[in-house]
Design a protein around this motif. Structure first.
Motif, mmCIF file in Angstrom:
data_model
loop_
_atom_site.group_PDB
_atom_site.id
_atom_site.type_symbol
_atom_site.label_atom_id
_atom_site.label_comp_id
_atom_site.label_asym_id
_atom_site.label_seq_id
_atom_site.Cartn_x
_atom_site.Cartn_y
_atom_site.Cartn_z
ATOM 1 N N GLU A 354 0.822 -1.207 0.000
ATOM 2 C CA GLU A 354 0.000 0.000 0.000
ATOM 3 C C GLU A 354 0.859 1.261 0.000
ATOM 4 O OE1 GLU A 354 -3.437 2.297 2.637
ATOM 5 O OE2 GLU A 354 -2.981 0.178 3.061
ATOM 6 N N VAL A 355 1.955 1.241 0.738
ATOM 7 C CA VAL A 355 2.855 2.403 0.773
ATOM 8 C C VAL A 355 3.385 2.706 -0.628
ATOM 9 C CG1 VAL A 355 5.078 3.264 1.631
ATOM 10 C CG2 VAL A 355 3.523 2.033 3.175
ATOM 11 N N PHE A 356 3.840 1.670 -1.342
ATOM 12 C CA PHE A 356 4.449 1.885 -2.653
ATOM 13 C C PHE A 356 3.408 2.237 -3.717
ATOM 14 C CE2 PHE A 356 8.112 -0.151 -0.707
ATOM 15 C CZ PHE A 356 9.165 0.553 -1.281
ATOM 16 N N ILE A 357 2.210 1.645 -3.654
ATOM 17 C CA ILE A 357 1.230 1.967 -4.671
ATOM 18 C C ILE A 357 0.725 3.396 -4.498
ATOM 19 C CG2 ILE A 357 -0.847 1.139 -3.480
ATOM 20 C CD1 ILE A 357 0.036 0.847 -7.231
ATOM 21 N N ARG A 358 0.635 3.857 -3.273
ATOM 22 C CA ARG A 358 0.235 5.254 -3.066
ATOM 23 C C ARG A 358 1.322 6.194 -3.595
ATOM 24 N NH1 ARG A 358 -4.342 5.984 -0.220
ATOM 25 N NH2 ARG A 358 -5.099 4.294 1.128
ATOM 26 N N ARG A 359 2.574 5.799 -3.417
ATOM 27 C CA ARG A 359 3.683 6.598 -3.940
ATOM 28 C C ARG A 359 3.632 6.640 -5.468
ATOM 29 N NH1 ARG A 359 9.860 4.637 -3.114
ATOM 30 N NH2 ARG A 359 10.812 5.855 -4.775
ATOM 31 N N ALA A 360 3.374 5.480 -6.099
ATOM 32 C CA ALA A 360 3.274 5.440 -7.556
ATOM 33 C C ALA A 360 2.102 6.294 -8.037
ATOM 34 C CB ALA A 360 3.102 3.997 -8.026
ATOM 35 N N LEU A 361 0.967 6.201 -7.362
ATOM 36 C CA LEU A 361 -0.212 6.961 -7.767
ATOM 37 C C LEU A 361 0.027 8.453 -7.638
ATOM 38 C CD1 LEU A 361 -3.116 7.209 -8.662
ATOM 39 C CD2 LEU A 361 -3.829 6.769 -6.291
ATOM 40 N N GLN A 362 0.621 8.855 -6.547
ATOM 41 C CA GLN A 362 0.901 10.280 -6.348
ATOM 42 C C GLN A 362 1.804 10.809 -7.453
ATOM 43 O OE1 GLN A 362 3.201 11.242 -2.833
ATOM 44 N NE2 GLN A 362 2.260 13.276 -2.667
ATOM 45 N N GLY A 363 2.835 10.047 -7.782
ATOM 46 C CA GLY A 363 3.754 10.480 -8.834
ATOM 47 C C GLY A 363 3.079 10.528 -10.199
ATOM 48 N N LYS A 364 2.241 9.553 -10.507
ATOM 49 C CA LYS A 364 1.573 9.544 -11.803
ATOM 50 C C LYS A 364 0.568 10.682 -11.914
ATOM 51 C CE LYS A 364 2.065 4.622 -12.947
ATOM 52 N NZ LYS A 364 1.375 3.361 -13.316
ATOM 53 N N GLU A 365 -0.130 10.972 -10.841
ATOM 54 C CA GLU A 365 -1.081 12.091 -10.868
ATOM 55 C C GLU A 365 -0.355 13.405 -11.160
ATOM 56 O OE1 GLU A 365 -4.676 10.681 -7.871
ATOM 57 O OE2 GLU A 365 -2.858 11.590 -7.016
ATOM 58 N N ALA A 366 0.834 13.551 -10.553
ATOM 59 C CA ALA A 366 1.575 14.802 -10.717
ATOM 60 C C ALA A 366 2.208 14.936 -12.098
ATOM 61 C CB ALA A 366 2.665 14.903 -9.642
#
Length: 612
Positions: A354-366
């Protein structure tokens, strides 16, 4: 030059000399120079029309090779080799001393190839092998009695034991991929049996391609791994061709006797091919260590083979290197972080995932935007991981966002959109939002049937899930039809011993049990349990669940003693494998408690189980 590919393996015209060397004697092989001479003569004959192919089995119409058409291995066998050996007594090997007196030795390489392959390409591939100049090659075209007669049945153990012994005694086996794109050898039942038997006996296996195709294959390994993997994952014995139906029936019968049945043979062949792909890609990395795309493909291959721990370690190294060389917000880096999160989840490390997928999602959104397909993929992945963690309500929100975005960006009929619809349906069903779940399942199913076909694995998954939902709604007739359709489709596409097929048998059984059709239910659940124990093992979680379900089916049929025995076996196994507080363990505990309370005389044990 491949117009006969659909019906030409050649093995069926061979009599029984394929088993003649199973006594342990060294099988005959021919030198590369013999093969080169045959290839040269084949090239000379290419300009002429071939003779009428009278050697074919009686159910095949006569045909003739057109002028200019390259000679296949089959053509060489019967236009050249049979002519050379025409004076040989019936039953003699055509590569006996009378035919090749100076170039005949004990074989050092067993060649696995398709008879419909261009013979010149076959020889070119073998010529490119290490030590080809000193090797002696066993090819059935040069080691069998070329006969138009149908062979008599071979011993049952030939297919899974004696064939492997022959190959192992030779020492090495070479699989000829010609052409590499959609290789004919992987569409032939005989060749798959040879691959399986060689691996089963621990023979050294190599893959050869014509030199002109190697560079193209390596380029595809970097740019089109999905296409290559799809081709290899579709390799199954049940879908392979065989010119003699009796041979295919014998092969399938022999495979069904294996632990795990035909599915285990298919998996073994795919593992062999997967190991080769990983090695090929790893060897390429030695000269291209900075090729991050190739490294990402190695991760994908390891994951596809189930080597998750290796995939996790390699993915972590790749992610760290991408962060240094490309930056933490580069799209490739973010995609690797997304993949790493899903790998962690597959390994049961859902909190870290969950930690890494949230990090990936945040980066992709930006960097990509809120509705970029890559961003929506990360949103869906977050839903998957949250569901695995039991955060179903939060998962629902992310699944809804993914579906809305994919509807707009990819379209309602895109396969990824349909996956999102099916995922959301499952979550809604778990939350009790049944009407919306049913509508989404039906939408997903209709789209998958159009986009993927009625027996695609994803389509069958949705059929199975919809069946469970409508069954819970009391639509038993429809549920039975859907469950049976899923079962039939899985038996056809995955095989009768695939875990998904076994699950479908169990689902049919439980529905029939609920409809008071007890004899049918017990027949299905017994079959499911037997297959699961044989394929997955007695201590597998799915087998233990089938055991508990069998207890319920027998109890509903009025066999309380048998039901108690099955429940107790299931409970003991689940406590050991899953733990006493796992939801499946607790379900079986409750079932056993209810049975004991109803039977009388065991109230104390029933109370203790209820309290637990």
């Amino acid at each position: 030059g491949q117009k006969n590919a659909s019906n030409s393996t050649g093995r069926g015209r061979m009599g029984n000399n394929a088993t003649a060397c199973s006594s342990g004697a060294k099988r005959p092989g021919v030198s590369l120079s013999v093969l080169t001479r045959l290839a040269a003569e084949a090239k000379e004959r290419q300009g002429k029309m071939g003779p009428i192919r009278t050697w074919r089995l009686h159910e095949q119409p006569p045909s003739r090779r057109a002028a200019g058409e390259p000679l296949t291995t089959e053509d060489v066998a019967f236009e050249i080799v049979r002519r050379v050996a025409q004076d040989a007594p019936s039953g003699r090997y055509v590569d006996s001393e009378a035919v090749f007196p100076k170039e005949r030795r004990g074989a050092t390489v067993h060649v696995i190839h398709a008879w419909s392959c261009d013979f010149a390409s076959l020889v070119a591939a073998l010529s490119d092998c290490d030590s080809a100049g000193s090797d002696y090659f066993w090819l059935d075209v040069l080691a069998e009695t070329l006969s138009a007669e149908e062979p008599t049945p071979r011993p049952v153990d030939f297919w899974t034991e004696r064939l492997g012994e022959d190959i192992a005694a030779t020492g090495r086996a070479v699989v000829v991929l010609a052409p590499w794109n959609g290789p004919l050898v992987l569409k032939r039942a005989w060749c798959l049996l040879e691959l399986f038997a060689a691996d089963r006996r621990g023979a050294e296996l190599h893959v050869a391609m014509p030199p002109g195709e190697v560079d193209d294959f390596d380029a595809a390994l970097c740019s089109d791994l999905k296409g290559i993997s799809t081709d290899l994952s579709g390799v199954t014995l049940s879908s392979a061709a065989c010119v003699v139906q009796a041979d295919l029936e014998q092969m399938l019968a022999a495979a069904k006797r294996l632990a795990g049945g035909v599915h285990s043979l298919d998996q073994a062949v795919q593992r062999v091919l997967g190991r080769w792909l990983v090695k090929r890609a790893s060897d390429m990395l030695e000269t291209r260590p900075d090729d991050l795309g190739l490294r990402a493909n190695v991760v994908t291959l390891l994951e596809a083979m189930g080597r998750l721990a290796e995939a996790e370690a390699e993915c972590l190294r790749l992610m760290e290197d991408q962060e240094r060389s490309l930056g933490p917000r580069h799209p490739d880096t973010l995609e690797t972080i997304n993949s790493y999160a899903l790998l962690l989840s597959a390994l049961g490390k859902d909190a870290d995932a969950e930690v890494f997928i949230r990090r990936a999602l945040q980066g992709k959104e930006a960097t990509l935007g809120l509705e970029h397909p890559g961003t929506l993929s990360a949103v869906h992945s977050l839903g998957v991981i949250l569901s695995a963690r039991g955060k179903v309500e939060e998962a629902e929100g992310h699944y809804r966002r993914a579906l809305r975005g994919k509807d707009r960006v990819l379209g309602k009929e895109h396969w990824s959109t349909l996956v999102a619809a099916s995922s959301l349906a499952g979550t809604l069903a778990a939350l009790g939002k049944i009407d919306e779940a049913e509508a989404l399942y039906r939408r997903a199913l209709a789209g998958q049937e159009r986009a993927l076909g009625p027996v695609h694995r994803s389509t069958l998954d949705t059929i199975n899930n919809l069946a469970g939902l409508v069954g819970d709604l009391g639509k038993h007739t429809e549920a039975e039809g859907l469950y049976r359709r899923a079962l039939a489709g899985r038996e056809t596409t995955l095989g009768p011993d695939h875990p998904d097929t076994i699950m479908s048998m169990s689902n049919v059984a439980m529905l029939l049990s609920g409809l008071q059709r007890h004899e049918e239910a017990i027949a299905y659940i017994d079959r499911a349990l037997s297959s699961s124990e044989r394929v997955l093992g007695r201590d597998n979680a799915s087998t233990l669940r089938a055991l508990s379900r069998a207890g319920s089916a027998y109890l509903a049929a009025g066999h309380a003693d048998k039901a108690e025995e099955l429940y107790r076996r299931a409970l003991a196994g689940q406590e050991s494998v899953l733990g006493r507080t796992h939801h499946l363990t607790l379900s079986t505990t409750h079932h056993l408690a209810s049975l004991l309370a109803a039977r009388g005389g065991k109230q104390g044990e029933a109370e203790e189980l209820y309290r637990r």
